[in-house]
Every structure is written in C-alpha cells, then in structure tokens.
Design a protein around this motif. Sequence first.
Motif, mmCIF file in Angstrom:
data_model
loop_
_atom_site.group_PDB
_atom_site.id
_atom_site.type_symbol
_atom_site.label_atom_id
_atom_site.label_comp_id
_atom_site.label_asym_id
_atom_site.label_seq_id
_atom_site.Cartn_x
_atom_site.Cartn_y
_atom_site.Cartn_z
ATOM 1 N N ALA A 184 6.236 7.681 -14.955
ATOM 2 C CA ALA A 184 5.024 7.836 -14.159
ATOM 3 C C ALA A 184 4.444 6.482 -13.794
ATOM 4 O O ALA A 184 4.008 6.251 -12.664
ATOM 5 C CB ALA A 184 4.000 8.671 -14.931
ATOM 6 N N GLY A 185 4.459 5.562 -14.766
ATOM 7 C CA GLY A 185 3.961 4.219 -14.494
ATOM 8 C C GLY A 185 4.813 3.505 -13.471
ATOM 9 O O GLY A 185 4.300 2.777 -12.609
ATOM 10 N N SER A 186 6.110 3.720 -13.532
ATOM 11 C CA SER A 186 7.017 3.100 -12.577
ATOM 12 C C SER A 186 6.786 3.644 -11.171
ATOM 13 O O SER A 186 6.902 2.926 -10.178
ATOM 14 C CB SER A 186 8.465 3.328 -12.995
ATOM 15 N N ALA A 187 6.490 4.936 -11.081
ATOM 16 C CA ALA A 187 6.213 5.541 -9.777
ATOM 17 C C ALA A 187 4.978 4.908 -9.159
ATOM 18 O O ALA A 187 4.939 4.632 -7.953
ATOM 19 C CB ALA A 187 6.034 7.050 -9.923
ATOM 20 N N ASN A 188 3.963 4.686 -9.982
ATOM 21 C CA ASN A 188 2.754 4.024 -9.487
ATOM 22 C C ASN A 188 3.053 2.593 -9.057
ATOM 23 O O ASN A 188 2.537 2.102 -8.047
ATOM 24 C CB ASN A 188 1.672 4.030 -10.569
ATOM 25 N N ALA A 189 3.901 1.913 -9.840
ATOM 26 C CA ALA A 189 4.275 0.540 -9.497
ATOM 27 C C ALA A 189 5.041 0.496 -8.179
ATOM 28 O O ALA A 189 4.818 -0.384 -7.341
ATOM 29 C CB ALA A 189 5.123 -0.069 -10.618
ATOM 30 N N LEU A 190 5.936 1.475 -7.980
ATOM 31 C CA LEU A 190 6.705 1.528 -6.740
ATOM 32 C C LEU A 190 5.788 1.753 -5.546
ATOM 33 O O LEU A 190 5.944 1.115 -4.495
ATOM 34 C CB LEU A 190 7.753 2.638 -6.817
ATOM 35 N N ALA A 191 4.819 2.652 -5.704
ATOM 36 C CA ALA A 191 3.878 2.924 -4.613
ATOM 37 C C ALA A 191 3.077 1.662 -4.272
ATOM 38 O O ALA A 191 2.836 1.361 -3.098
ATOM 39 C CB ALA A 191 2.939 4.055 -5.001
ATOM 40 N N ALA A 192 2.676 0.928 -5.313
ATOM 41 C CA ALA A 192 1.911 -0.309 -5.080
ATOM 42 C C ALA A 192 2.765 -1.361 -4.377
ATOM 43 O O ALA A 192 2.298 -2.058 -3.466
ATOM 44 C CB ALA A 192 1.394 -0.845 -6.415
ATOM 45 N N LEU A 215 5.405 -0.814 -2.430
ATOM 46 C CA LEU A 215 5.640 -0.379 -1.047
ATOM 47 C C LEU A 215 4.418 -0.655 -0.172
ATOM 48 O O LEU A 215 4.553 -1.009 1.004
ATOM 49 C CB LEU A 215 5.998 1.108 -1.003
ATOM 50 N N LYS A 216 3.245 -0.493 -0.728
ATOM 51 C CA LYS A 216 2.010 -0.786 0.023
ATOM 52 C C LYS A 216 1.939 -2.270 0.384
ATOM 53 O O LYS A 216 1.629 -2.644 1.518
ATOM 54 C CB LYS A 216 0.793 -0.382 -0.800
ATOM 55 N N VAL A 217 2.242 -3.118 -0.590
ATOM 56 C CA VAL A 217 2.217 -4.563 -0.355
ATOM 57 C C VAL A 217 3.277 -4.957 0.676
ATOM 58 O O VAL A 217 3.014 -5.755 1.588
ATOM 59 C CB VAL A 217 2.446 -5.332 -1.676
ATOM 60 N N LEU A 218 4.469 -4.390 0.526
ATOM 61 C CA LEU A 218 5.546 -4.715 1.468
ATOM 62 C C LEU A 218 5.182 -4.287 2.892
ATOM 63 O O LEU A 218 5.525 -4.979 3.862
ATOM 64 C CB LEU A 218 6.848 -4.032 1.044
ATOM 65 N N GLY A 219 4.488 -3.166 3.016
ATOM 66 C CA GLY A 219 4.043 -2.719 4.329
ATOM 67 C C GLY A 219 3.064 -3.703 4.954
ATOM 68 O O GLY A 219 3.121 -3.994 6.159
ATOM 69 N N GLU A 220 2.154 -4.234 4.139
ATOM 70 C CA GLU A 220 1.178 -5.214 4.636
ATOM 71 C C GLU A 220 1.880 -6.512 5.068
ATOM 72 O O GLU A 220 1.535 -7.109 6.095
ATOM 73 C CB GLU A 220 0.142 -5.506 3.552
ATOM 74 N N ILE A 221 2.865 -6.924 4.288
ATOM 75 C CA ILE A 221 3.609 -8.135 4.642
ATOM 76 C C ILE A 221 4.423 -7.923 5.919
ATOM 77 O O ILE A 221 4.496 -8.799 6.785
ATOM 78 C CB ILE A 221 4.519 -8.570 3.474
ATOM 79 N N ASP A 222 5.032 -6.746 6.042
ATOM 80 C CA ASP A 222 5.795 -6.439 7.255
ATOM 81 C C ASP A 222 4.911 -6.497 8.492
ATOM 82 O O ASP A 222 5.343 -6.961 9.558
ATOM 83 C CB ASP A 222 6.433 -5.045 7.140
ATOM 84 N N ALA A 223 3.666 -6.021 8.364
ATOM 85 C CA ALA A 223 2.736 -6.052 9.500
ATOM 86 C C ALA A 223 2.431 -7.492 9.908
ATOM 87 O O ALA A 223 2.383 -7.826 11.098
ATOM 88 C CB ALA A 223 1.450 -5.312 9.137
ATOM 89 N N LEU A 224 2.256 -8.365 8.913
ATOM 90 C CA LEU A 224 2.021 -9.786 9.213
ATOM 91 C C LEU A 224 3.247 -10.410 9.869
ATOM 92 O O LEU A 224 3.133 -11.225 10.790
ATOM 93 C CB LEU A 224 1.676 -10.535 7.927
ATOM 94 N N GLY A 225 4.424 -10.009 9.387
ATOM 95 C CA GLY A 225 5.654 -10.537 9.964
ATOM 96 C C GLY A 225 5.841 -10.114 11.411
ATOM 97 O O GLY A 225 6.315 -10.902 12.239
ATOM 98 N N ALA A 226 5.452 -8.866 11.726
ATOM 99 C CA ALA A 226 5.567 -8.385 13.105
ATOM 100 C C ALA A 226 4.667 -9.187 14.033
ATOM 101 O O ALA A 226 5.048 -9.521 15.166
ATOM 102 C CB ALA A 226 5.211 -6.902 13.169
ATOM 103 N N GLN A 227 3.481 -9.545 13.551
ATOM 104 C CA GLN A 227 2.570 -10.366 14.355
ATOM 105 C C GLN A 227 3.121 -11.784 14.521
ATOM 106 O O GLN A 227 3.045 -12.366 15.606
ATOM 107 C CB GLN A 227 1.195 -10.416 13.697
ATOM 108 N N ALA A 228 3.673 -12.324 13.446
ATOM 109 C CA ALA A 228 4.176 -13.703 13.487
ATOM 110 C C ALA A 228 5.417 -13.830 14.350
ATOM 111 O O ALA A 228 5.720 -14.913 14.863
ATOM 112 C CB ALA A 228 4.478 -14.196 12.066
ATOM 113 N N ALA A 229 6.151 -12.726 14.522
ATOM 114 C CA ALA A 229 7.392 -12.779 15.300
ATOM 115 C C ALA A 229 7.135 -13.018 16.781
ATOM 116 O O ALA A 229 8.023 -13.496 17.495
ATOM 117 C CB ALA A 229 8.179 -11.480 15.109
#
Length: 281
Positions: free
Chosen positions: A197-205, A207-221
């Motif tokens: 259960a803790g790992s599932a929460n960690a994975l969700a967190a 994925l959220k961070v990776l999504g935010e970074i991907d959004a910054l990368g799309a702008q920087a591209a």
Amino acid sequence: MKKLLVKFYSTRIQKACSELGVPRKVQSAAIVFLQRLYIWHSAIEHDPQHMMLACLYLACKAEECYFSAAELARLAGAPPALILRHELTLLSAIRYDLVVYHPYRALTGLWEDWQVWLAAQEQGADSAAPDEQTRQRVKDAALAGADVLLLSDAPLLFSPGQIALAALRSGALRRGLKLDGFLQHVCGQAGEGGEKAGSANALAAVLKVLGEIDALGAQAAAPVEQEQATRADKVLKTCRAALSKKGGKTSVEEGKDVEAEGSEETKAEKAKRKRTESAGQ
C-alpha cells in the motif's frame, strides 16, 4: 521577457559546450548559474549576453574542465577582460553558491538499473527484452531529454534523480517502450501487505512529479527564435538608456567600459609590435 532571454542564452551555452567538447556537467552548471543569477537580479541590471560568458567560464572552473578567458573570448568574439570582470559580478550575484547537482550521473545509474531489471524480467517472460541497440537509443534520447529539461525551471524545482527518471521515461516512450513495470520496481511495488500500500502511494506521488516535469519539458522544447531575443534585447537597451539618464552605471555599462579598455589595449599592443619590428629593421 527575462525568462525568454535566459532560455535563449541557455541554448547558446549548450551550443558553446558542444563546440568546446566539454562534459555535460559543465553545461548543466553554467545554465544553473545563469538561472540562479536571474532569480535575484534583473536582465536590465546584468546583460544576459555578457553573463552567459561568465557563467560558462565559471562552470568550467567549478567542474574542473578549465578553459582560459582568452579561449572563451575568441569563441564569442569578446575581450577576455569582459569575462573576467563579470565573473566577480556573477559570484556575488549567486552568493558564491557553486555546487550544482546535475541529472546525468543519476540518469546513467537509472539506465544501468533498468538493464538489470530487464535481464531479470527476460528470464521469466515469454517476450524478449529490447535489444542492446534499442537500449542505447533510449539512453541517447534520455540524455537529449535531460538537456531540454535544463532549459526549463526543472533544475530549480526538482531533484536530479527526479529529472533523470523523467528523462529516462521520456526517452523510452520516444522509442515505443513503457517503463511502468520499472517504475513499480523503483517504488517497491512488489512489496506485500502494508508495504505494498505504501509503495502504491509512492508510485502515485512519483507519477505526479514526473507529469509536472514532463509539462516543463514540453514548454522548454519550444525554441526561442533569434528575432524574439533581438526584440527583447532592444526593449532592455531602451530601459537601460532611460535608467542611465538618472545617473549611475549598470554592469552592462561597466562592460562597455571594459570593451573599450580592451580595444585600447589591443591598439597599444599593435603599436608596440610595430615599434619592435621597426627597431629590428
């Protein structure tokens, strides 16, 4: 406008580093120095074109890949004195914080962990894992993705490991591969009971961070065109001219003084050489 110019001159730093053949950690340090500078200061006060050279010079020293001011000056077509003068300004502006943790070492480590994970999965799976050539292409794409992320605010907002993981996932997706299983492995998804259960929460967190970074990368591209940078520079020059009428000098005006001194030194050296040649004849 300041953000646009920082991004434009960050790409110039990357091009200069490519021409010089320096390690990626040098370009990372130089770009982060430039970003740190303009967190605290205005582009009106410090000309990004001048500070870019100072950032590159300081990064070469900080990352133990030294190039002299004269070598960098020849590359940029500027007097060495200009780089040396702005180095001190830069050091003070970034509060002498020269430590930069770049994402490339973390990216290499994650890529190697991915190889081990793939080998383990291949033993118990019916389908074959990606071949060595595909894996190398994923790594190359991930490195290119990390270069793009440097042009965004990601280095100021996220840890090198998070940026590296986002770049690796992006590189894999470009090659038609998904890293869902590897991400579960990284987050310990294979645990049992409360750990799962803790790992599932960690994975969700994660994925959220990776999504935010991907959004910054799309702008920087999205590239900053030369015309955009030129227009922004003209606006800054107008602002500086208005401020100079009220008295005082910005570091830009001091830089012009240095350029003038450099040209005078060049004239003096030429005159001295002519006198020496005449005396020899």
